[in-house]
Design a protein around this motif. Structure first.
Motif, PDB file in Angstrom:
ATOM      1  N   ILE A   1       0.841  -1.200   0.000  1.00 22.35           N
ATOM      2  CA  ILE A   1       0.000   0.000   0.000  1.00 22.35           C
ATOM      3  C   ILE A   1       0.878   1.252   0.000  1.00 22.35           C
ATOM      4  CG2 ILE A   1      -1.681   1.331   1.351  1.00 22.35           C
ATOM      5  CD1 ILE A   1      -2.831  -1.335   2.332  1.00 22.35           C
ATOM      6  N   ILE A   2       1.982   1.184   0.720  1.00 23.10           N
ATOM      7  CA  ILE A   2       2.892   2.319   0.828  1.00 23.10           C
ATOM      8  C   ILE A   2       3.731   2.504  -0.439  1.00 23.10           C
ATOM      9  CG2 ILE A   2       4.905   3.197   2.116  1.00 23.10           C
ATOM     10  CD1 ILE A   2       3.732   1.644   4.558  1.00 23.10           C
ATOM     11  N   SER A   3       4.075   1.422  -1.099  1.00 23.45           N
ATOM     12  CA  SER A   3       5.084   1.487  -2.166  1.00 23.45           C
ATOM     13  C   SER A   3       4.546   1.339  -3.582  1.00 23.45           C
ATOM     14  CB  SER A   3       6.145   0.401  -1.938  1.00 23.45           C
ATOM     15  OG  SER A   3       5.553  -0.891  -1.970  1.00 23.45           O
ATOM     16  N   THR A   4       3.276   0.968  -3.766  1.00 23.44           N
ATOM     17  CA  THR A   4       2.797   0.677  -5.117  1.00 23.44           C
ATOM     18  C   THR A   4       2.744   1.916  -6.006  1.00 23.44           C
ATOM     19  OG1 THR A   4       1.562  -1.309  -4.500  1.00 23.44           O
ATOM     20  CG2 THR A   4       0.810  -0.150  -6.457  1.00 23.44           C
ATOM     21  N   LEU A   5       2.371   3.066  -5.470  1.00 23.51           N
ATOM     22  CA  LEU A   5       2.268   4.259  -6.322  1.00 23.51           C
ATOM     23  C   LEU A   5       3.600   4.614  -6.979  1.00 23.51           C
ATOM     24  CD1 LEU A   5       0.737   6.642  -7.492  1.00 23.51           C
ATOM     25  CD2 LEU A   5       1.168   7.898  -5.350  1.00 23.51           C
TER      26      LEU A   5
END
Length: 313
Positions: free
Chosen positions: A292-296
């Motif tokens: 959730i933190i790193s996908t963008l």
């Protein structure tokens, strides 16, 4: 093969997928899953032609700042952030599949129909068929990471279910549109393959435990295809000269991911503690929190990779 085997297990023994629900995400920490994003350090450096640790670190700052922003959003508005992550994942999974399946060759409508259909058929279907079980890992993340003492807002899974049903229906329609357009472009075999794969995605999402279904797709389809793409991309793999040996190149992708994997492991420790410990399920859910933190930033970096026609055949 991965999808058909997992869907068959889900159909014949749903309880097995419940017991093994965390296994795909835990396995993905070492093979394909986490490494496919861990390679981003090398990918970012090579796309920007940066060499030397300081230069590479400086070039990676925007990536880290986006991660920090996503972490802050997860702490302050975790329910909204999770929903945004799920929406982004529809695009992220779908765009990777459209590129891997060469839907780009059949025009933008065929490509984007496949993009939306593939992501929706997986994620919308698990929420349409198993709404509470599908939300449960995310609900645990919201409850564990939200900073509000009274508890952060999160959606009612049963309220999401009608929207998920609509998403699943649209996924089916868009899969048919994409296949029809590929037939018009004289890619009948590819269209049939797409439809078969889409049907397996639906079967997996319908019969298997939601965490198992998404985990299998993540490691067996999405991460595998991304690693395969990296293994065929000269600017990422060279130097040394790229090998003609598929498994050697895939191993090299994992080697490239190692520096960021070490940092990721350090991040997972506090996430596991916050989520609930170091049992299999907590590790799996902590890894989802990290995604959730790193996908963008991972998704945005992936958009900079060379087009398929520039990759090795």
């Amino acid at each position: 093969m991965v999808l058909s085997s997992a869907a068959l297990i889900g159909w014949m023994s749903p309880a097995t997928t419940v017991r093994a629900a965390s296994l795909p995400f835990v396995a993905a920490l070492i093979v394909l899953g986490m490494p496919h994003g861990g390679a981003d350090w090398a990918v970012a450096a090579r796309l920007s032609h940066r060499s030397g640790f300081i230069a590479q670190l400086w070039g990676f700052v925007p990536y880290l700042l986006m991660m920090a922003g996503c972490l802050l959003a997860l702490l302050l508005v975790p329910g909204v952030t999770v929903l945004a992550f799920l929406a982004l994942t529809v695009f992220h999974f779908g765009m990777a599949d459209a590129t891997a399946l060469r839907a780009d060759d059949d025009g933008p409508l065929a490509r984007w129909s496949l993009v939306m259909s593939r992501g929706l058929l997986l994620l919308a279907t698990v929420f349409a068929v198993h709404p509470e079980a599908a939300w449960e890992p995310f609900g645990q993340i919201v409850n564990a990471m939200g900073v509000w003492p009274q508890g952060a807002w999160q959606p009612d899974p049963l309220a999401l279910q009608p929207w998920a049903v609509v998403g699943s229906v649209f996924g089916v329609l868009l899969a048919c549109v994409s296949a029809g357009l590929r037939v018009l472009h004289h890619h009948r075999r590819e269209a049939l393959s797409d439809l078969c794969e889409s049907a397996l995605v639906v079967a997996l999402a319908y019969y298997a435990d939601p965490l198992f279904a998404v985990g299998v797709y993540f490691i067996g389809v999405h991460a595998f295809r991304h690693c395969r793409r990296l293994s065929r991309t000269r600017i990422v793999m060279e130097p040394p000269p790229i090998s003609a040996h598929f498994f050697r190149n895939m191993f090299h992708v994992h080697v490239l991911s190692f520096p960021l994997m070490v940092a990721t492991a350090a991040c997972l420790v506090p996430l596991c503690i916050v989520i609930g410990g170091f049992d299999m399920r907590s590790i799996a859910i902590a890894s989802i929190a990290f995604y959730i933190i790193s996908t963008l930033p991972h998704h945005l970096l992936g958009l900079k990779l060379p087009a398929p026609e520039l990759m090795l055949k």
